[in-house]
Design an enzyme around this catalytic site. Structure first.
Site, PDB file in Angstrom:
ATOM      1  CD1 TRP A 453     -28.576   9.908  32.969  1.00 13.09           C
ATOM      2  CD2 TRP A 453     -26.529  11.078  33.372  1.00 13.09           C
ATOM      3  NE1 TRP A 453     -27.603   9.365  32.152  1.00 13.09           N
ATOM      4  CE2 TRP A 453     -26.142  10.081  32.297  1.00 13.09           C
ATOM      5  CE3 TRP A 453     -25.365  11.823  33.762  1.00 13.09           C
ATOM      6  CZ2 TRP A 453     -25.074   9.933  31.787  1.00 13.09           C
ATOM      7  CZ3 TRP A 453     -24.124  11.707  33.073  1.00 13.09           C
ATOM      8  CH2 TRP A 453     -23.987  10.716  32.118  1.00 13.09           C
ATOM      9  CG  ASP A 454     -35.096  11.838  32.043  1.00 10.81           C
ATOM     10  OD1 ASP A 454     -35.267  10.643  32.228  1.00 10.81           O
ATOM     11  OD2 ASP A 454     -35.818  12.588  31.845  1.00 10.81           O
ATOM     12  CG  MET A 455     -32.030   5.810  29.745  1.00  7.13           C
ATOM     13  SD  MET A 455     -31.324   6.464  27.920  1.00  7.13           S
ATOM     14  CE  MET A 455     -31.133   4.636  27.189  1.00  7.13           C
ATOM     15  CB  CYS A 502     -34.911  10.744  35.864  1.00 10.40           C
ATOM     16  SG  CYS A 502     -36.314  10.861  35.281  1.00 10.40           S
ATOM     17  CG  ASP A 524     -42.046  10.992  34.221  1.00  6.76           C
ATOM     18  OD1 ASP A 524     -41.092  11.543  34.980  1.00  6.76           O
ATOM     19  OD2 ASP A 524     -41.941  10.677  32.983  1.00  6.76           O
TER      20      ASP A 524
END
Length: 704
Positions: A453-455, A502, A524
């Site tokens: 789950w990215d933001m 993430c 990253d």
């Protein structure tokens, strides 16, 4: 009992595994902090209780050590609580009402201290929870409006930690940036305030919500350290304030910048947990306590994290079933247990300028849906995972064209795009339903066992449409609470799915998010050498098992640095191992070598993901980073050591290990003979590291 009240002396005593925390009710009714450190008898702290002042020009000195300071009267330090009453009065006078002690079946004890304003209908219920076997105290506050008029909370902090008088106060914390998160820093506090904070809408990679304070002499293995970590995934603030009278108080919680919360009649507001602790054995002991706390009380899963492969760096947005299947076949040869496709599988997501928000499978890339690829991955013996970024949207998307009012914005201002994205107002019921709906369809209709789950977007133009104008500043809190509610609902529906947090790298890692996330993406930046400092800073508070680490290309994309395959693997093996390289470019020899290294990691995984971590810094001045993991009974251990660069042909001094049994005999894989634990800890082990960017891994086992 760990918590006791001595009514004759009006003292509260909290005893942890090997520390004491004492405060009392003084003659003015102030809850006054008295002591925090090595174990003492509460009665010995009685002479410390009382008020006094330096002069008639100064506030009473006991106000500098209040357990929870309301803003009002002669108080000029960072307040714990600041309110605005219905009649415009902004003065708060908290007085002691009563206490309660509760015990749970798991051994956890909780003290609740109830304070009330002397005139207005507000209760502040301070909670202190003690966890068995740990020198930690969980603190939070529940604020209750017992009246019939609104009360505006202008600042509602979780806790204030008063430090003992020290000859100096050294603050240790982390700073960072994108691809450079968790960089350790320390500074000596002088009079005034040092503020660590986020105003970006999530935890942030520029700082992280924890602190550690010592007298300037503590090391990894020795010295007294006081510390705390806040569990909040939005705007936060920790203020370390030193007064002219050599008092230091650390106040922390939800950031009060641009933030208010209206507490309606009969409503309550609970602050996030701020856990604090004391270590008499340096920063290493501090970290091990926090790691054990996460394993036993915070993390939602006790299972070992799987070795994963993520295809992002191999294909970027050019995702299709044929190429992903080919990568999966090569990943399986390595012994990978979890295959993850990243961005690009949905909508018109051929680049980062379009498609975000349209969460349906792209039919050109996956004509038969995801099932064809998932079936092949499962046939190869791997689980399947997928990337999502549900909180953001591209303006060039069907979702935004249909619902432009769903994003945060001010009607009279342009909508700032960052990374070609805007942020959804996830506190709107219809937006929350949309996210839970498409995620439930995705997970319920496919055999998916992992979600990244990215933001990637900070919050700007913080306006909420269809929300009262006088409550717009609630946005920062509502977003985080809604996020937690969404994750809680999804975890309840899909208990066998693991989640990774993430956010543009490591910008959403904290003890609040980790109650829902099984693991976290720290950065990253996957350069194996850079990752050593990132992972060290991460480990000061967060447990190795929760840290996802990738092996990528020999020439790093970040610095163009060249490192060997074994060095890259060893760097990534100090957490949860992942691989993100383009396997299509690896030779069969590299595939075979990598498979061997994956097998080595699986053999020591219980130590890395569940053991005690020791950061061995004795040879840092020689360019050596070393970290050791020790099993629960000290029968097994593993050492990872990394040399930056050899100089003048010098050989390295021996490195002393920690955490072993002195009288046991240990065997080191690859090193002849047996070695007593005492010898390994006092004389050390030789490190045959040479040249530039060399590394080793030493499994260590007690001889039977």
């Amino acid at each position: 009992m760990s918590i006791q009240f001595y009514s004759d002396q009006r003292l509260f005593s909290i005893a942890t595994a090997s520390s004491s925390y004492v405060f009392g009710l003084n003659d003015k009714g102030t809850i006054q902090h008295l002591y925090w450190g090595d174990p003492v008898a509460a009665a010995d702290c009685a002479p410390l209780l009382g008020s006094g002042s330096h002069s008639s020009f100064d506030a009473a000195l006991d106000r500098e050590v209040e357990e929870y300071a309301g803003w009002g009267g002669l108080s000029y330090m960072e307040p714990s609580l600041k309110v605005r009453w219905h009649d415009g009065v902004r003065d708060l006078r908290l007085v002691y009402d009563y206490y309660r002690i509760d015990a749970e079946a798991n051994g956890k004890e909780t003290l609740t201290i109830v304070l009330k304003d002397e005139s207005y209908p507000l209760e502040a219920r301070l909670t202190y929870s003690v966890l068995p076997g740990l020198d930690l105290i969980e603190r939070s506050v529940v604020l209750v409006n017992t009246g019939d008029r609104d009360i505006v909370l202008e600042s509602a902090q979780s806790a204030a930690w008063s430090l003992p008088e020290l000859p100096a106060y050294r603050l240790t914390h982390v700073t960072g940036k994108w691809s450079g998160e968790f960089q350790l820093r320390n500074t000596i506090l002088s009079e005034g305030k040092k503020v660590l904070e986020s105003r970006r809408g999530f935890t942030d990679g520029h700082a992280n919500p924890w602190f550690a304070i010592d007298d300037g002499s503590a090391s990894e293995a020795a010295g007294k350290v006081w510390f705390g970590a806040l569990g909040w995934s939005g705007n936060w603030k920790i203020a370390a304030e030193k007064t002219a009278f050599n008092r230091v108080r650390v106040t922390g919680g939800i950031n009060d910048f641009d933030s208010e919360w209206t507490l309606a009649a009969g409503e309550s507001f609970e602050t996030p947990t701020f856990v604090g602790g004391y270590s008499s054995a340096g920063f290493g002991s501090m970290s091990r306590q926090l790691h054990r706390y996460q394993y036993d009380y915070v993390s939602p899963s006790g299972e070992w994290r799987k070795v994963l492969y993520n295809s992002w760096e191999a294909t970027y947005f050019d995702v299709n079933v044929k190429d992903q299947t080919a990568l999966a076949e090569r990943a399986a040869k390595l012994g990978v247990e979890l295959f993850v496709i990243d961005d690009g599988w949905f909508g018109q997501r051929n680049h980062d300028r379009a498609g975000l928000g349209d969460w349906h499978v792209n039919p050109d890339k996956f004509p038969s849906g995801l099932g064809e690829l998932i079936g092949k991955v499962r046939e190869l013996g791997m689980d399947f995972g997928i990337w999502v970024e549900p909180e953001a949207v591209n303006p060039d998307s069907d979702l935004y064209r249909s619902h432009p009012d769903w994003v945060y914005h001010f009607p009279t201002r342009s909508r700032t795009e960052l990374r070609n994205q805007l942020v959804l107002n996830i506190s709107k019921p219809e937006v929350k339903r949309y996210i839970v709906g498409f995620m439930s369809k995705l997970l319920g209709g496919n055999d998916i066992s992992f979600v990244k789950w990215d933001m990637n977007r900070t919050i700007t133009e913080p306006g909420m449409q269809d929300h009262p104008l006088n409550r717009q500043k609630e946005l920062w809190i509502r977003h985080v609470r809604s996020l937690y509610e969404i994750w809680a609902e999804l975890r309840g529906k899909f208990p066998n799915v693991a989640f990774e947090t993430c956010a543009g790298g490591g910008s959403r890692i904290d003890l609040g998010m980790l109650r829902y996330a099984d693991q976290a993406w720290p950065s990253d930046n996957t350069d194996a050498f850079d990752r050593l400092s990132i992972q060290e800073g991460f480990s000061y508070v967060y447990a190795p098992k929760l840290m996802t680490c990738w092996v990528t290309e020999a020439v790093s994309g970040m610095n163009k640095r060249v490192t060997s395959l074994s060095y890259r693997f060893h760097s990534a093996m100090t957490g949860t191992l992942g691989i993100g390289a383009n396997l299509n470019e690896w030779s069969e020899e590299q595939i075979a070598e990598a498979a061997g290294l994956v097998a080595q990691y699986k053999a020591v995984r219980p130590l890395v993901q569940g053991g005690r971590q020791y950061r061995l810094d004795a040879l840092k001045h020689k360019g050596v980073d070393a970290v050791q993991y020790v099993g629960g009974k000290s029968e097994e251990s593993v050492l990872f050591a990394f040399l930056y660069s050899q100089k003048l042909g010098d050989r390295l001094p021996r490195l002393c290990l920690q955490g072993l049994k002195p009288d046991a005999v240990y065997e080191i894989e690859g090193v002849a003979g047996g070695h007593s634990g005492r010898a390994l800890m006092r004389i050390g082990v030789e490190l045959p590291l040479r040249g530039d960017f060399d590394s080793l891994m030493y499994p260590i086992r007690e001889r039977r």
